[in-house]
Design an enzyme around this catalytic site. Structure first.
Site, PDB file in Angstrom:
ATOM      1  N   GLU A  23     -66.153  18.987 -88.651  1.00  0.00           N
ATOM      2  CA  GLU A  23     -67.261  18.470 -89.456  1.00  0.00           C
ATOM      3  C   GLU A  23     -68.137  19.619 -89.928  1.00  0.00           C
ATOM      4  O   GLU A  23     -68.375  20.569 -89.194  1.00  0.00           O
ATOM      5  CB  GLU A  23     -68.118  17.494 -88.626  1.00  0.00           C
ATOM      6  CG  GLU A  23     -67.412  16.191 -88.321  1.00  0.00           C
ATOM      7  CD  GLU A  23     -68.372  15.082 -87.884  1.00  0.00           C
ATOM      8  OE1 GLU A  23     -69.601  15.275 -87.947  1.00  0.00           O
ATOM      9  OE2 GLU A  23     -67.867  14.016 -87.487  1.00  0.00           O
ATOM     10  N   HIS A  86     -73.277  15.539 -93.653  1.00  0.00           N
ATOM     11  CA  HIS A  86     -72.169  15.986 -92.811  1.00  0.00           C
ATOM     12  C   HIS A  86     -70.890  15.358 -93.331  1.00  0.00           C
ATOM     13  O   HIS A  86     -70.918  14.525 -94.232  1.00  0.00           O
ATOM     14  CB  HIS A  86     -72.423  15.715 -91.321  1.00  0.00           C
ATOM     15  CG  HIS A  86     -72.346  14.292 -90.881  1.00  0.00           C
ATOM     16  ND1 HIS A  86     -73.330  13.372 -91.148  1.00  0.00           N
ATOM     17  CD2 HIS A  86     -71.402  13.626 -90.168  1.00  0.00           C
ATOM     18  CE1 HIS A  86     -72.987  12.204 -90.611  1.00  0.00           C
ATOM     19  NE2 HIS A  86     -71.814  12.321 -90.011  1.00  0.00           N
ATOM     20  N   HIS A  88     -66.846  13.693 -92.582  1.00  0.00           N
ATOM     21  CA  HIS A  88     -65.979  12.956 -91.659  1.00  0.00           C
ATOM     22  C   HIS A  88     -64.530  13.314 -91.963  1.00  0.00           C
ATOM     23  O   HIS A  88     -63.938  12.739 -92.878  1.00  0.00           O
ATOM     24  CB  HIS A  88     -66.194  11.439 -91.817  1.00  0.00           C
ATOM     25  CG  HIS A  88     -67.395  10.923 -91.119  1.00  0.00           C
ATOM     26  ND1 HIS A  88     -67.766   9.593 -91.161  1.00  0.00           N
ATOM     27  CD2 HIS A  88     -68.293  11.550 -90.321  1.00  0.00           C
ATOM     28  CE1 HIS A  88     -68.863   9.435 -90.421  1.00  0.00           C
ATOM     29  NE2 HIS A  88     -69.209  10.598 -89.916  1.00  0.00           N
ATOM     30  N   ASP A  99     -73.861   8.586 -85.222  1.00  0.00           N
ATOM     31  CA  ASP A  99     -74.677   9.076 -86.346  1.00  0.00           C
ATOM     32  C   ASP A  99     -76.050   8.422 -86.336  1.00  0.00           C
ATOM     33  O   ASP A  99     -77.069   9.082 -86.551  1.00  0.00           O
ATOM     34  CB  ASP A  99     -73.985   8.783 -87.683  1.00  0.00           C
ATOM     35  CG  ASP A  99     -72.768   9.663 -87.903  1.00  0.00           C
ATOM     36  OD1 ASP A  99     -72.694  10.751 -87.304  1.00  0.00           O
ATOM     37  OD2 ASP A  99     -71.891   9.253 -88.679  1.00  0.00           O
TER      38      ASP A  99
HETATM   39 ZN   LIG Z   1     -70.767  11.145 -88.695  1.00  0.00          ZN
END
Ligand SMILES: [Zn+2]
Length: 146
Positions: A23, A86, A88, A99
């Site tokens: 990530e 961010h 995935h 999250d």
């Molecule tokens: Zn996430």
């Protein structure tokens, strides 16, 4: 609503491709629009190192000291933190319970890009709403590329 330029949009999607299969994460800086419509305008982005060495493929964490530095440098340019992004890797662009648990900036945007086989796919944005940690929620919001 989150408003940003193509350049900013491309920059965090590219960041997700660069860190794949891990990530990526970073900060969106800008300001709230003056018209009171709850629009966050992005004027710059800051890439962060993912400090989650235990599980970097499905977790992200921004070093608090890095965040303080980004916030201070932004303020010197007249910018506030308006969101976070961010990626995935090989997972949908939907927020996870982790999250939500780790989102603390109410009124900010949380942008998630799914990166499938190393290529940035869907990008979604969510606004963290609520009044405190007990009733906070991530709500779908429009992401507009201007
Ligand atoms: Zn996430």
């Amino acid at each position: 609503m989150l408003k940003l330029t193509r350049e900013h949009y491309d920059s965090f999607r590219r960041h997700g491709e660069e860190t794949y299969p891990y990530e990526c994460c970073g900060v969106l800086l800008g300001r709230m629009s003056d018209d009171g419509g709850g629009i966050r305008l992005v004027t710059s982005t800051a890439c962060c190192g993912n400090t989650r060495t235990d599980s970097p493929h499905n977790r992200y964490h921004i070093d608090p000291r890095e965040l303080v530095r980004i916030q201070r440098e932004g303020r010197e340019r007249g910018e506030d933190i308006v969101g976070f992004y961010h990626s995935h890797p090989d997972h949908p662009a939907r927020w996870s319970s982790t999250d939500l648990a780790e989102a603390h900036w109410i009124g900010c945007s949380y942008v998630i890009t799914s990166v499938e086989h190393g290529k940035a796919a869907i990008t979604n944005s969510f606004e963290l709403t609520g009044t405190d940690e007990d009733d906070k929620r991530l709500v779908d919001e429009t992401l507009e590329i201007a």
